[in-house]
Scaffold this motif. Structure first.
Motif, PDB file in Angstrom:
ATOM      1  N   GLU B 335       0.841  -1.184   0.000  1.00 37.84           N
ATOM      2  CA  GLU B 335       0.000   0.000   0.000  1.00 37.84           C
ATOM      3  C   GLU B 335       0.876   1.234   0.000  1.00 37.84           C
ATOM      4  O   GLU B 335       2.089   1.157   0.257  1.00 37.84           O
ATOM      5  CB  GLU B 335      -0.935  -0.006   1.203  1.00 37.84           C
ATOM      6  CG  GLU B 335      -0.219  -0.178   2.537  1.00 37.84           C
ATOM      7  CD  GLU B 335      -1.216  -0.296   3.681  1.00 37.84           C
ATOM      8  OE1 GLU B 335      -1.911  -1.323   3.748  1.00 37.84           O
ATOM      9  OE2 GLU B 335      -1.289   0.642   4.489  1.00 37.84           O
ATOM     10  N   TYR B 337       0.684   5.776   0.528  1.00 41.90           N
ATOM     11  CA  TYR B 337       0.003   7.072   0.547  1.00 41.90           C
ATOM     12  C   TYR B 337       0.904   8.026  -0.200  1.00 41.90           C
ATOM     13  O   TYR B 337       2.018   8.322   0.234  1.00 41.90           O
ATOM     14  CB  TYR B 337      -0.240   7.569   1.976  1.00 41.90           C
ATOM     15  CG  TYR B 337      -0.812   8.966   1.996  1.00 41.90           C
ATOM     16  CD1 TYR B 337      -2.151   9.178   1.682  1.00 41.90           C
ATOM     17  CD2 TYR B 337      -0.028  10.073   2.272  1.00 41.90           C
ATOM     18  CE1 TYR B 337      -2.686  10.453   1.654  1.00 41.90           C
ATOM     19  CE2 TYR B 337      -0.557  11.350   2.245  1.00 41.90           C
ATOM     20  CZ  TYR B 337      -1.876  11.540   1.931  1.00 41.90           C
ATOM     21  OH  TYR B 337      -2.407  12.795   1.890  1.00 41.90           O
ATOM     22  N   TYR B 350      -4.423   7.098  -1.302  1.00 40.12           N
ATOM     23  CA  TYR B 350      -4.075   5.926  -0.507  1.00 40.12           C
ATOM     24  C   TYR B 350      -4.513   4.720  -1.323  1.00 40.12           C
ATOM     25  O   TYR B 350      -5.701   4.496  -1.529  1.00 40.12           O
ATOM     26  CB  TYR B 350      -4.790   5.985   0.838  1.00 40.12           C
ATOM     27  CG  TYR B 350      -4.640   4.730   1.662  1.00 40.12           C
ATOM     28  CD1 TYR B 350      -3.383   4.304   2.066  1.00 40.12           C
ATOM     29  CD2 TYR B 350      -5.743   3.982   2.034  1.00 40.12           C
ATOM     30  CE1 TYR B 350      -3.245   3.151   2.819  1.00 40.12           C
ATOM     31  CE2 TYR B 350      -5.615   2.834   2.785  1.00 40.12           C
ATOM     32  CZ  TYR B 350      -4.359   2.423   3.174  1.00 40.12           C
ATOM     33  OH  TYR B 350      -4.224   1.275   3.917  1.00 40.12           O
ATOM     34  N   ARG B 361      -8.273  -1.005  -2.979  1.00 41.73           N
ATOM     35  CA  ARG B 361      -8.948   0.152  -2.412  1.00 41.73           C
ATOM     36  C   ARG B 361      -8.178   1.394  -2.826  1.00 41.73           C
ATOM     37  O   ARG B 361      -6.941   1.420  -2.777  1.00 41.73           O
ATOM     38  CB  ARG B 361      -8.935   0.046  -0.879  1.00 41.73           C
ATOM     39  CG  ARG B 361      -9.413   1.278  -0.134  1.00 41.73           C
ATOM     40  CD  ARG B 361     -10.906   1.208   0.109  1.00 41.73           C
ATOM     41  NE  ARG B 361     -11.356   2.198   1.087  1.00 41.73           N
ATOM     42  CZ  ARG B 361     -11.851   3.390   0.764  1.00 41.73           C
ATOM     43  NH1 ARG B 361     -11.927   3.755  -0.486  1.00 41.73           N
ATOM     44  NH2 ARG B 361     -12.261   4.220   1.712  1.00 41.73           N
ATOM     45  N   LYS B 363      -8.366   5.424  -1.834  1.00 40.69           N
ATOM     46  CA  LYS B 363      -9.034   6.494  -1.092  1.00 40.69           C
ATOM     47  C   LYS B 363      -8.333   7.794  -1.431  1.00 40.69           C
ATOM     48  O   LYS B 363      -7.101   7.845  -1.480  1.00 40.69           O
ATOM     49  CB  LYS B 363      -8.977   6.200   0.407  1.00 40.69           C
ATOM     50  CG  LYS B 363      -9.115   7.402   1.300  1.00 40.69           C
ATOM     51  CD  LYS B 363     -10.512   7.601   1.829  1.00 40.69           C
ATOM     52  CE  LYS B 363     -10.597   8.907   2.597  1.00 40.69           C
ATOM     53  NZ  LYS B 363     -11.899   9.259   3.054  1.00 40.69           N
TER      54      LYS B 363
ATOM     55  N   HIS C  37       3.276   0.540   7.882  1.00 38.66           N
ATOM     56  CA  HIS C  37       2.355   1.014   8.908  1.00 38.66           C
ATOM     57  C   HIS C  37       2.511   0.231  10.195  1.00 38.66           C
ATOM     58  O   HIS C  37       3.009  -0.901  10.211  1.00 38.66           O
ATOM     59  CB  HIS C  37       0.906   0.940   8.419  1.00 38.66           C
ATOM     60  CG  HIS C  37       0.432  -0.453   8.146  1.00 38.66           C
ATOM     61  ND1 HIS C  37       0.457  -0.989   6.889  1.00 38.66           N
ATOM     62  CD2 HIS C  37      -0.076  -1.402   8.974  1.00 38.66           C
ATOM     63  CE1 HIS C  37      -0.016  -2.221   6.946  1.00 38.66           C
ATOM     64  NE2 HIS C  37      -0.348  -2.507   8.194  1.00 38.66           N
ATOM     65  N   SER C  68      -8.416   6.813   6.339  1.00 34.13           N
ATOM     66  CA  SER C  68      -9.074   5.972   5.345  1.00 34.13           C
ATOM     67  C   SER C  68      -9.642   4.738   6.003  1.00 34.13           C
ATOM     68  O   SER C  68      -9.136   4.259   7.016  1.00 34.13           O
ATOM     69  CB  SER C  68      -8.100   5.538   4.250  1.00 34.13           C
ATOM     70  OG  SER C  68      -6.908   6.231   4.323  1.00 34.13           O
ATOM     71  N   VAL C  80      -7.180   3.483   8.723  1.00 39.61           N
ATOM     72  CA  VAL C  80      -5.771   3.841   8.589  1.00 39.61           C
ATOM     73  C   VAL C  80      -5.616   5.335   8.819  1.00 39.61           C
ATOM     74  O   VAL C  80      -6.366   6.129   8.260  1.00 39.61           O
ATOM     75  CB  VAL C  80      -5.235   3.486   7.188  1.00 39.61           C
ATOM     76  CG1 VAL C  80      -3.730   3.642   7.148  1.00 39.61           C
ATOM     77  CG2 VAL C  80      -5.632   2.082   6.814  1.00 39.61           C
ATOM     78  N   HIS C  82      -2.921   8.335   8.454  1.00 44.72           N
ATOM     79  CA  HIS C  82      -1.623   8.819   7.986  1.00 44.72           C
ATOM     80  C   HIS C  82      -1.377  10.160   8.658  1.00 44.72           C
ATOM     81  O   HIS C  82      -2.103  11.113   8.395  1.00 44.72           O
ATOM     82  CB  HIS C  82      -1.616   8.995   6.470  1.00 44.72           C
ATOM     83  CG  HIS C  82      -1.631   7.706   5.725  1.00 44.72           C
ATOM     84  ND1 HIS C  82      -2.796   7.085   5.341  1.00 44.72           N
ATOM     85  CD2 HIS C  82      -0.621   6.906   5.297  1.00 44.72           C
ATOM     86  CE1 HIS C  82      -2.508   5.968   4.707  1.00 44.72           C
ATOM     87  NE2 HIS C  82      -1.206   5.823   4.663  1.00 44.72           N
ATOM     88  N   LYS C  95      -2.613   1.583  11.627  1.00 47.21           N
ATOM     89  CA  LYS C  95      -3.770   0.867  11.097  1.00 47.21           C
ATOM     90  C   LYS C  95      -4.398   0.042  12.209  1.00 47.21           C
ATOM     91  O   LYS C  95      -3.704  -0.693  12.910  1.00 47.21           O
ATOM     92  CB  LYS C  95      -3.319  -0.046   9.966  1.00 47.21           C
ATOM     93  CG  LYS C  95      -4.450  -0.688   9.189  1.00 47.21           C
ATOM     94  CD  LYS C  95      -3.890  -1.742   8.249  1.00 47.21           C
ATOM     95  CE  LYS C  95      -4.112  -1.364   6.805  1.00 47.21           C
ATOM     96  NZ  LYS C  95      -3.568  -2.363   5.876  1.00 47.21           N
TER      97      LYS C  95
END
Lengths: 364, 403, 167
Positions: B335, B337, B350, B361, B363, C37, C68, C80, C82, C95
């Motif tokens: 993943e 960002y 994201y 996903r 976002k 994360h 998110s 999540v 950030h 997360k």
């Protein structure tokens, strides 16, 4: 009189010969401003479109007729065909009456305008007073429109409009009073006649040499006073006709269209027409008071037709300036509009009145 | 009581469902009783910049509260992405921030390239930055022009649109589209730069500096405009960061924060430009005027960047702009960002990949969405006319707010 | 601070309530920084954690970049965060994963005002309830819209208010 013959005969039978011709003359006299307003509105609408296009670096309407000259006619035809909607929750009578009242008020103001030496709708010895008071009728009709529409935007617009017009009547009336004090008359035709003989006799430049002392140059002292009065009158008249930068009552970015938000078709057209009519009316009054009305700027006698030409030309140049300002400046906020009126214009106009009165009393 | 008055009472009492329908006492505690009015602005309103609906609680003309209602332009972008492959998403990205589609694309392809660790040819990077900066100017031109409209000045708007036309022409020559481009692809571009564009760009920079001066004279330093915008909608820098403001909205408060400088992407580290921040010399820091002022400054800075690109651009580089596009766009499991600076602020994606050709996903952190959420904080206590100006100064695009 | 130092400090402060540090391997350096994360084992401690992240002077995470929500399609949802410090220039992602059945986590709106609308959106789209949110209404969809569309098991309704849904 051949066209009027059958009507004359019919009316003579009904009212007697004296009354009939009176009614006819009145109607004919009344029709002249109406025809003038309609004709002028076409030119002014086209002018607004073309001038705004010129200011904004574009062409404006180009498709209807040569160079888009017929666009106002197309617009009027469009407005005539539009559905005349009445909001369900409106106050029907007020809603329907308001546009007519607005137009009536602007139209009635034309009665006092001295178009030329030969024509003034109604020569009143209190002509300018009549003009101020008939202008206040607009306030009532705008409030009727705002309340009758039963829309929050209309209501807000109407309240702003009423507050603004009533406030601005004070400096405007005081500025007018400055001229009236020097001229010694409220009759617009008399005021115009006083300014005969060219630019130097216009009230903007001190008016005719009526004041004694200093070898007849006392009137020159009046020039700064008159300039202040003229500026106050012009700014105030922008506010009275709801033009930019004082168009808060119909501020399209916040109140959609203010008091005429809910109107469509012909009723909207009447508001539109009334606005353009009063634009000319205030310009015409400015030219009568300060710029010699129908008098030619080059001195000498001005014939009725030439007078009419000068009058319209002066009025239209005011309309042009109003349009020019509209497409240049942003809009003030409602509290700033009020502040300018009460804190700037009224003190200045008061000072102008006092100065003009003192000079007149001392030197006359 | 007339029927109309009764109806008025009814409509104003909808706020309190249990309020009686008959007229309440007009005098309360010896004072004339007043009521708050709820004004519904939008979704059809000339100055909500699209289909935004504001529920405004008014006390006279003073704004007591603003409740934004959004979603009228919601097109389920995030749900759509789950059923589309990565390249197929790009046209949808265009339609989010439709005023600055290039910047949106740039952010998205950067995110996917970072996931797949793709090195993009230098020429492609130059074209991307050139177009992103041109797009920034085009977007700011709209923001400045419509802001003038909100304040009642009609003419600057048309001057802005006249200049924006030149930019759109350059885009049209290069990729065939004027508004929604689908130009930046993952790893490359759809078309090479049109040979005319560099020349047009040189002319444009000259002309645009002229327009910049003109708009400054006509709008920025117009006394009425300053009166209308200075000192209203003041945003505190602490609140701004905390509430997620970004872009000109954040910089107008004096915070020097620009993703192009603070977290550089593409080749922005090669160019010399200043981060435009608000100035307390002209007006209160963080007010509506400063937001406009920051846009004016950024316009100038973008022109500086474009000039540097024109100097450095590898004219003789004949690399195929599609050479780095991978055969299969299938990011590995993981993943990211990823964020870029669009004209409106920090645009973040994201993206969660499960190793498929379709993302699991996506976002979006849309800057307009975050900036709009601050509107109620900064508009309480001002007049309705100010509310319109404050909203205009935020510069929202509803396509991006609603996604 | 590097992300490892941040994670170390957080583990020391919160111990069992935090889970493992999931670091991205491979990919670009940007992705290693912005794709790794830290797991939150106990979602109910999110608000305490958020206050600690924002107010601890050596962390100073004053900016919530993005909040998110995520459906893992195995009966769990994730959320999540950030976060970043604009002053110190470091970022980290956190997360929390929890069951999709009556999903509920503490709201962090009181910590970062930015979370307000993003939490509303997460409630709207993913059906995550945020305890202590000041105004948890749907953000983008109608108030009476059935279900939460971004859940992987969401079936589009055939009829909406008696109207056939065309696609």
């Amino acid at each position: 009189m051949t066209i009027f013959q059958p009507i004359n005969e019919f009316l003579s039978g009904l009212l007697g010969p004296g009354m009939a011709s009176l009614v006819l003359t009145t109607l004919a006299y009344a029709a002249i401003p109406l025809v003038f307003i309609l004709g002028y509105a076409l030119i002014a609408i086209l002018g607004e479109m073309k001038i705004s296009a010129w200011v904004q670096d574009r062409l404006g309407p180009m498709r209807t007729g040569p160079k888009g000259m017929l666009q106002p006619i197309a617009d009027i035809l469009k407005l005539l065909q539009k559905e005349d909607t009445t909001p369900l929750a409106s106050d029907k009578w007020m809603y329907r009456l308001a546009p007519w009242m607005v137009f009536l008020a602007s139209y009635a103001a034309f009665a006092a305008l001295p178009f030329s030496a030969a024509y003034v709708g109604a020569r009143l010895n209190t002509g300018i007073f009549y003009f101020i008071s008939i202008g206040s009728l607009v306030v009532v009709s705008i409030l009727m429109a705002g309340w009758g529409s039963n829309s929050k935007y209309s209501m807000l617009g109407a309240m702003r409009s009423v507050a603004q017009i009533i406030s601005y009547e004070i400096p405007v009336a005081l500025a007018i009073l400055t001229v009236v004090v020097v001229a010694g008359s409220m009759d617009l035709q008399t005021i115009t006649n006083l300014q005969a003989g060219g630019v130097q006799n216009w009230f903007l430049f001190g008016g005719p040499k009526t004041l004694a002392g200093f070898g007849g140059t006392t009137n020159l002292v009046l020039i700064p006073v008159m300039l202040v009065a003229f500026a106050v009158y012009f700014i105030g008249s922008l506010a009275e006709t709801n033009r930019v930068p004082f168009d808060v009552p119909e501020a399209e970015s916040e109140l959609v269209a203010g008091y005429h938000t809910e109107y469509s078709g012909m009723k909207f057209a009447l508001f539109f027409l009334a606005e353009y009519a009063s634009m000319f009316a205030v310009g015409a009054i400015a030219s009568v008071l300060f710029l010699g009305g129908w008098q030619s700027p080059f001195g000498g006698a001005t014939g009725p037709l030439a007078g009419f030409g000068w009058f319209v030309l002066k009025g239209l140049s005011f309309v042009f300036v109003q349009i020019w300002i509209r497409w240049t400046l942003p809009r003030l906020r409602v509290d700033q509009v009020m502040r300018i009126c009460w804190k700037v214009l009224i003190p200045f106009s008061l000072a102008a009145v006092i100065a003009a009165s003192t000079l007149t009393v001392v030197f006359q | 009581m007339p029927e109309i008055l009764e109806r008025r009472m009814m409509s104003s009492s909808t706020l309190h469902a249990s309020a009686p329908l008959h007229a309440p006492e007009m005098v309360e505690h010896g004072r004339l009783r007043t009521e708050e009015m709820v004004l519904n602005m939008g979704p059809q309103h000339p100055s909500t910049h699209g289909v935004l609906r504001l529920e405004v609680v008014l006390d006279g003309e003073v704004v007591v509260d603003v409740i934004p209602h959004i979603g009228y332009l919601h097109r389920c972008f995030e749900k759509h992405t789950e059923h589309l492959t990565y390249p197929q998403i790009i046209p949808y990205v265009d339609r989010m921030d439709y005023i600055a589609a290039m910047s949106g694309e740039h952010g998205y392809v950067t995110a996917v390239e970072r996931m797949m660790n793709i090195e993009v040819p230098e020429k492609v990077e130059y074209i991307r930055v050139l177009f992103a900066e041109l797009q920034r100017i085009a977007s700011h031109l709209i923001a400045i022009g419509t802001y003038g409209l909100d304040a009642g000045a009609f003419t600057p708007f048309l001057y802005c649109f006249r200049d924006r036309e030149t930019i759109l022409e350059m885009f049209e020559k290069t990729c065939g589209a004027r508004f929604l481009y689908n130009y930046m692809w993952v790893g490359g571009l759809s078309h090479d730069l049109h040979p005319d564009v560099l020349g047009m760009c040189r002319d444009f920079v000259k002309k645009s500096r002229e327009t910049h001066r003109e708009i400054n004279e006509l709008l920025t330093f117009n006394h009425i405009f300053v009166q209308r915008t200075a000192g209203i909608g003041v945003l505190d820098p602490q609140v701004a960061v905390n509430a997620g403001a970004s872009g000109p909205m954040l910089r107008s408060t004096g915070v020097e924060w620009d993703i192009r400088k603070n977290d550089p992407y593409s080749i922005y580290d090669r160019f010399d430009f200043e981060v435009a921040v608000g100035s307390s010399k002209l007006a209160t820091l963080g007010d509506a005027f400063n937001r406009h002022w920051v846009r004016m400054l950024e316009w100038e800075q973008s022109l500086n960047i474009i000039e540097q690109i024109l100097e450095q651009y590898p004219v003789h580089d004949t690399t195929d702009v599609q050479s780095a596009i991978p055969k299969r766009i299938k990011p590995p499991v993981g993943e990211i960002y990823s964020r870029t600076e669009t004209p409106r602020g920090e645009l973040g994606y994201y993206i969660v990949s499960k190793g498929d050709v379709k993302p699991w996903r996506v976002k979006v952190r849309s800057p307009a969405f975050s900036n709009l959420s601050i509107l109620p904080i900064i508009s309480r206590g001002y007049l309705v006319a100010d509310l319109v100006v404050i909203l205009g100064s935020i510069d929202i695009v509803l396509g991006e707010v609603d996604r | 601070m590097t992300q490892h130092e941040i994670v170390g400090q957080l583990h020391a402060a919160f111990g069992e309530r935090l889970g493992a540090w999931r670091e991205m391997t491979g990919g670009s350096s940007y992705q290693r920084r912005m794709g790794s994360h830290l797991e939150i084992a106990d979602p109910s401690s999110i608000r305490d954690l958020a206050f600690y992240l924002r107010d601890d002077p050596s962390l100073d995470f004053n900016n919530l970049m993005l909040l998110s929500s995520l459906d893992n399609a195995d009966g769990t949802l994730s959320i999540v965060y950030h976060v970043e410090s604009t002053r110190l220039g470091h970022q980290i992602a956190l997360k929390a994963t929890f069951s999709a059945e009556d999903a509920s986590v503490p709201s962090v709106t009181s910590v970062w005002a930015h979370a307000n609308w993003h939490e509303r959106e997460a409630w709207d789209m993913m059906g995550i309830h945020f305890e202590g949110h000041p105004d948890l209404r749907r953000m983008l969809l109608d108030e009476d819209y059935p279900g939460h569309p971004l859940r992987k098991d969401f079936k589009e309704p055939d009829f909406y208010h008696g109207m056939k849904v065309p696609y």
